[in-house]
Motif scaffolding. Structure first.
Motif, PDB file in Angstrom:
ATOM      1  N   VAL A  81      -2.220   8.134  -7.392  1.00  0.00           N
ATOM      2  CA  VAL A  81      -1.214   7.122  -7.075  1.00  0.00           C
ATOM      3  C   VAL A  81       0.082   7.581  -7.726  1.00  0.00           C
ATOM      4  N   PHE A  82       1.064   7.945  -6.912  1.00  0.00           N
ATOM      5  CA  PHE A  82       2.347   8.366  -7.456  1.00  0.00           C
ATOM      6  C   PHE A  82       3.249   7.158  -7.636  1.00  0.00           C
ATOM      7  N   LEU A  83       3.784   7.021  -8.849  1.00  0.00           N
ATOM      8  CA  LEU A  83       4.714   5.943  -9.176  1.00  0.00           C
ATOM      9  C   LEU A  83       6.018   6.618  -9.576  1.00  0.00           C
ATOM     10  N   THR A  84       7.060   6.463  -8.768  1.00  0.00           N
ATOM     11  CA  THR A  84       8.246   7.295  -8.935  1.00  0.00           C
ATOM     12  C   THR A  84       9.528   6.559  -8.598  1.00  0.00           C
ATOM     13  N   MET A  85      10.632   7.089  -9.088  1.00  0.00           N
ATOM     14  CA  MET A  85      11.944   6.548  -8.731  1.00  0.00           C
ATOM     15  C   MET A  85      12.493   7.204  -7.475  1.00  0.00           C
ATOM     16  N   HIS A  86      11.834   8.259  -6.994  1.00  0.00           N
ATOM     17  CA  HIS A  86      12.330   9.007  -5.836  1.00  0.00           C
ATOM     18  C   HIS A  86      12.012   8.265  -4.537  1.00  0.00           C
ATOM     19  N   ALA A  87      13.054   7.777  -3.875  1.00  0.00           N
ATOM     20  CA  ALA A  87      12.877   6.963  -2.666  1.00  0.00           C
ATOM     21  C   ALA A  87      13.086   7.762  -1.385  1.00  0.00           C
ATOM     22  N   GLU A  88      13.092   9.090  -1.480  1.00  0.00           N
ATOM     23  CA  GLU A  88      13.297   9.913  -0.290  1.00  0.00           C
ATOM     24  C   GLU A  88      12.013   9.950   0.551  1.00  0.00           C
ATOM     25  N   PRO A  89      12.092   9.560   1.816  1.00  0.00           N
ATOM     26  CA  PRO A  89      10.899   9.589   2.681  1.00  0.00           C
ATOM     27  C   PRO A  89      10.246  10.964   2.761  1.00  0.00           C
ATOM     28  N   THR A  90      11.065  12.029   2.683  1.00  0.00           N
ATOM     29  CA  THR A  90      10.481  13.375   2.783  1.00  0.00           C
ATOM     30  C   THR A  90       9.562  13.675   1.604  1.00  0.00           C
ATOM     31  N   LEU A  91       9.898  13.159   0.421  1.00  0.00           N
ATOM     32  CA  LEU A  91       9.036  13.373  -0.743  1.00  0.00           C
ATOM     33  C   LEU A  91       7.732  12.590  -0.597  1.00  0.00           C
TER      34      LEU A  91
ATOM     35  N   LEU B 215       7.257   3.051  -5.374  1.00  0.00           N
ATOM     36  CA  LEU B 215       8.528   3.191  -6.073  1.00  0.00           C
ATOM     37  C   LEU B 215       8.523   2.376  -7.364  1.00  0.00           C
ATOM     38  N   LYS B 216       9.110   2.951  -8.414  1.00  0.00           N
ATOM     39  CA  LYS B 216       9.186   2.228  -9.681  1.00  0.00           C
ATOM     40  C   LYS B 216       9.996   0.947  -9.540  1.00  0.00           C
ATOM     41  N   SER B 217      10.968   0.956  -8.623  1.00  0.00           N
ATOM     42  CA  SER B 217      11.768  -0.255  -8.405  1.00  0.00           C
ATOM     43  C   SER B 217      10.933  -1.375  -7.805  1.00  0.00           C
ATOM     44  N   SER B 218       9.758  -1.036  -7.267  1.00  0.00           N
ATOM     45  CA  SER B 218       8.866  -2.037  -6.667  1.00  0.00           C
ATOM     46  C   SER B 218       7.613  -2.237  -7.509  1.00  0.00           C
ATOM     47  N   ALA B 219       7.581  -1.640  -8.699  1.00  0.00           N
ATOM     48  CA  ALA B 219       6.355  -1.655  -9.508  1.00  0.00           C
ATOM     49  C   ALA B 219       6.005  -3.064  -9.962  1.00  0.00           C
ATOM     50  N   GLY B 220       4.874  -3.194 -10.629  1.00  0.00           N
ATOM     51  CA  GLY B 220       4.376  -4.504 -11.039  1.00  0.00           C
ATOM     52  C   GLY B 220       3.211  -4.863 -10.164  1.00  0.00           C
ATOM     53  N   GLU B 221       3.317  -6.006  -9.501  1.00  0.00           N
ATOM     54  CA  GLU B 221       2.234  -6.445  -8.634  1.00  0.00           C
ATOM     55  C   GLU B 221       1.969  -5.455  -7.511  1.00  0.00           C
ATOM     56  N   GLU B 222       3.021  -4.748  -7.068  1.00  0.00           N
ATOM     57  CA  GLU B 222       2.808  -3.798  -5.980  1.00  0.00           C
ATOM     58  C   GLU B 222       1.933  -2.626  -6.426  1.00  0.00           C
ATOM     59  N   LEU B 223       2.090  -2.195  -7.682  1.00  0.00           N
ATOM     60  CA  LEU B 223       1.235  -1.123  -8.187  1.00  0.00           C
ATOM     61  C   LEU B 223      -0.219  -1.569  -8.202  1.00  0.00           C
ATOM     62  N   LEU B 224      -0.472  -2.795  -8.636  1.00  0.00           N
ATOM     63  CA  LEU B 224      -1.842  -3.315  -8.636  1.00  0.00           C
ATOM     64  C   LEU B 224      -2.382  -3.408  -7.218  1.00  0.00           C
TER      65      LEU B 224
ATOM     66  N   TYR C 202      -1.786   3.802   0.580  1.00  0.00           N
ATOM     67  CA  TYR C 202      -0.731   2.815   0.380  1.00  0.00           C
ATOM     68  C   TYR C 202       0.617   3.519   0.205  1.00  0.00           C
ATOM     69  N   ILE C 203       1.638   2.972   0.854  1.00  0.00           N
ATOM     70  CA  ILE C 203       3.006   3.447   0.687  1.00  0.00           C
ATOM     71  C   ILE C 203       3.900   2.230   0.516  1.00  0.00           C
ATOM     72  N   THR C 204       4.850   2.301  -0.410  1.00  0.00           N
ATOM     73  CA  THR C 204       5.836   1.228  -0.526  1.00  0.00           C
ATOM     74  C   THR C 204       6.394   0.924   0.866  1.00  0.00           C
ATOM     75  N   PRO C 205       6.314  -0.326   1.329  1.00  0.00           N
ATOM     76  CA  PRO C 205       6.672  -0.666   2.718  1.00  0.00           C
ATOM     77  C   PRO C 205       8.037  -0.185   3.173  1.00  0.00           C
ATOM     78  N   THR C 206       9.033  -0.152   2.263  1.00  0.00           N
ATOM     79  CA  THR C 206      10.363   0.297   2.675  1.00  0.00           C
ATOM     80  C   THR C 206      10.372   1.772   3.062  1.00  0.00           C
ATOM     81  N   LEU C 207       9.350   2.509   2.634  1.00  0.00           N
ATOM     82  CA  LEU C 207       9.248   3.924   2.987  1.00  0.00           C
ATOM     83  C   LEU C 207       8.186   4.178   4.043  1.00  0.00           C
ATOM     84  N   GLY C 208       7.166   3.342   4.064  1.00  0.00           N
ATOM     85  CA  GLY C 208       5.963   3.631   4.817  1.00  0.00           C
ATOM     86  C   GLY C 208       6.169   4.028   6.259  1.00  0.00           C
TER      87      GLY C 208
END
Length: 217
Positions: free
Chosen positions: A81-91, A105-114, A126-132
């Motif tokens: 599970v990668f938890l990162t500040m990098h919001a680039e879709p290519t990464l 994304l770390k900006s979405s961490a907390g309940e989303e990480l769980l 799982y992918i942060t929805p703004t990137l998915g």
């Protein structure tokens, strides 16, 4: 998620972030190691054989992606599970293609990480929805298929169980426009029914936490 607490190795080189993550995870996971470098992460996975790795993408000596690739080459298939500040879709796409189970994304961490950990433990991605939706590549196609913001909205509303007329009212557009968006999404994701579309969205963590029974038209 299985009833047993997963054994987790956590890797982050920012001390305050790591301490916060430990407090977040300790109720649901057994933290067997907390490390601050890629080399230490590699050693910890070999030493403790965890059920799950939660790691930053960037670390001082080597990044989490290279560690995962080395482990995969050695036959170690522990979910990452990668938890990162990098919001680039290519990464995010690169990480998933290399074998990652989640990209948060770390900006979405907390309940989303769980939530991501629950999804991964159930055998899904799982992918942060703004990137998915932006990093989903249709099988058998040579290029990445990107969805627009409006198409993402339509996809999430379809996944929530809304029909085209309801989605049109929600977004303030015509039913024909909604159907056009749905067709484009299905082409991009290489699916052929609304049910398949919902399953694909769920696979990539794009569905809301609560959902009614999806339409099957």
């Amino acid at each position: 998620m299985p009833a047993d607490r997963p054994r987790v190795v956590l890797a982050d080189d920012h001390r305050l972030v790591a301490e916060g993550l430990q407090r977040l995870l300790e109720d649901e996971c057994e933290l067997v190691a907390c490390v601050s470098s890629g080399t230490a992460l590699l050693d910890a996975v070999h030493q403790y054989a965890p059920d799950l790795v939660v790691t930053d993408l960037s670390m001082p000596d080597r990044n989490g992606l290279s560690v995962m690739r080395e482990l995969r080459a050695a036959g170690v298939q522990v979910p990452f599970v990668f938890l990162t500040m990098h919001a680039e879709p290519t990464l995010a796409e690169q990480a998933l293609r290399a074998g990652a189970s989640a990209y948060v994304l770390k900006s979405s961490a907390g309940e989303e990480l769980l939530r991501a950990i629950h999804v991964v433990r159930s055998g899904r991605t799982y992918i942060t929805p703004t990137l998915g939706a932006r990093v989903i590549a249709a099988p058998g196609r040579g290029q990445k298929q990107e969805l627009t913001d409006k198409q993402m909205q339509v996809l999430q509303l379809v996944s929530a169980g809304l029909r085209s007329k309801q989605i049109a009212a929600e977004l303030g557009v015509s039913v024909r426009t909604v159907e056009s968006h749905k067709y484009a999404i299905m082409q991009a994701l290489d699916v052929h029914s609304t049910l398949e579309l919902v399953r694909k969205a769920d696979e990539y963590g794009l569905t809301p936490g609560l959902r009614t029974t999806p339409p099957v038209s």
